[in-house]
Design a protein around this motif. Structure first.
Motif, PDB file in Angstrom:
ATOM      1  N   GLU A   1       2.315   1.778  -3.360  1.00 15.14           N
ATOM      2  CA  GLU A   1       1.284   2.320  -4.249  1.00 15.14           C
ATOM      3  C   GLU A   1       1.050   3.804  -3.958  1.00 15.14           C
ATOM      4  O   GLU A   1       0.916   4.608  -4.875  1.00 15.14           O
ATOM      5  N   MET A   2       1.033   4.165  -2.669  1.00 21.76           N
ATOM      6  CA  MET A   2       0.893   5.584  -2.305  1.00 21.76           C
ATOM      7  C   MET A   2       2.075   6.372  -2.854  1.00 21.76           C
ATOM      8  O   MET A   2       1.909   7.471  -3.363  1.00 21.76           O
ATOM      9  N   TYR A   3       3.253   5.803  -2.737  1.00 18.65           N
ATOM     10  CA  TYR A   3       4.443   6.472  -3.258  1.00 18.65           C
ATOM     11  C   TYR A   3       4.323   6.677  -4.758  1.00 18.65           C
ATOM     12  O   TYR A   3       4.608   7.763  -5.275  1.00 18.65           O
ATOM     13  N   ARG A   4       3.922   5.645  -5.459  1.00 22.76           N
ATOM     14  CA  ARG A   4       3.781   5.751  -6.921  1.00 22.76           C
ATOM     15  C   ARG A   4       2.788   6.834  -7.281  1.00 22.76           C
ATOM     16  O   ARG A   4       3.017   7.617  -8.191  1.00 22.76           O
ATOM     17  N   ASN A   5       1.673   6.892  -6.561  1.00 24.42           N
ATOM     18  CA  ASN A   5       0.678   7.926  -6.818  1.00 24.42           C
ATOM     19  C   ASN A   5       1.228   9.302  -6.455  1.00 24.42           C
ATOM     20  O   ASN A   5       0.957  10.285  -7.124  1.00 24.42           O
ATOM     21  N   PHE A   6       1.996   9.340  -5.381  1.00 25.65           N
ATOM     22  CA  PHE A   6       2.568  10.590  -4.887  1.00 25.65           C
ATOM     23  C   PHE A   6       3.614  11.131  -5.846  1.00 25.65           C
ATOM     24  O   PHE A   6       3.645  12.302  -6.165  1.00 25.65           O
ATOM     25  N   SER A   7       4.482  10.273  -6.322  1.00 23.63           N
ATOM     26  CA  SER A   7       5.610  10.730  -7.132  1.00 23.63           C
ATOM     27  C   SER A   7       5.361  10.601  -8.628  1.00 23.63           C
ATOM     28  O   SER A   7       6.103  11.161  -9.418  1.00 23.63           O
ATOM     29  N   GLY A   8       4.359   9.805  -9.011  1.00 25.66           N
ATOM     30  CA  GLY A   8       4.112   9.583 -10.427  1.00 25.66           C
ATOM     31  C   GLY A   8       5.122   8.648 -11.060  1.00 25.66           C
ATOM     32  O   GLY A   8       5.271   8.592 -12.267  1.00 25.66           O
TER      33      GLY A   8
ATOM     34  N   LYS B   1       0.834  -1.210   0.000  1.00 30.42           N
ATOM     35  CA  LYS B   1       0.000   0.000   0.000  1.00 30.42           C
ATOM     36  C   LYS B   1       0.863   1.252   0.000  1.00 30.42           C
ATOM     37  O   LYS B   1       0.575   2.217  -0.700  1.00 30.42           O
TER      38      LYS B   1
END
Length: 170
Positions: free
Chosen positions: A104-111, A101
């Protein structure tokens, strides 16, 4: 079996029958063939109670009807009925789910899906960057975000992220 007392589930409570319990307790005092018959009788009594219970509506987890239940919620609820070894296994699963999770938050955060950036930011947030001054990998807000993420991970998980990040850099 663990020495700790594990609570009965709602289904166990519904299928409980004192006659069945007495039959199971008495099995130790009779010959094996009669004991087998007593075990079958006890289980059939419990099965009858379970079928009655299910026919009357059965079990609903936390009173939910059709809402989607997160897997973490299910695992946390199952922990109550586990011994210490099973609890450790569930905890590992929960930690991996939390890690996924957070990724996934990191990916959403950083793109980006680049773990080396995440490892670098986590290192700088902790002040343990590899040759970097703390804070050079991102803004102060980024560092605070990763400090919070890092507090949710075990040291082994943090090291795993750093190792993966280092592998992506090479």
């Amino acid at each position: 079996m663990d020495a700790e007392k594990i609570p009965l589930t709602e289904a166990d409570t519904a299928s409980y029958d004192s006659t069945a319990q007495m039959l199971k307790a008495a099995m130790a005092y009779v010959n094996p063939s009669l004991g087998k018959m007593m075990a079958v009788m006890a289980k059939s009594i419990e099965l009858q109670h379970m079928m009655q219970y299910l026919n009357q509506g059965g079990i609903r987890a936390c009173g939910v009807s059709n809402r989607s239940i997160p897997p973490e919620e299910v695992l946390r609820d199952l922990r109550k009925y586990c011994g210490s070894k099973e609890k450790e296994q569930l905890d590992r699963c929960l930690n991996l789910m939390n890690m996924a999770k957070m990724y996934e938050m990191y990916r959403n955060f950083s793109g980006s899906g680049d773990l080396s950036a995440m490892a670098s930011m986590m290192s700088s947030a902790a002040g343990t960057g590899s040759g970097e001054a703390a804070g050079t990998s991102g803004s102060a807000g980024d560092n605070e975000y990763f400090r919070k993420m890092q507090s949710m991970l075990t040291p082994e998980q943090i090291q795993l992220i750093r190792n993966i990040g280092n592998q992506q850099n090479t």
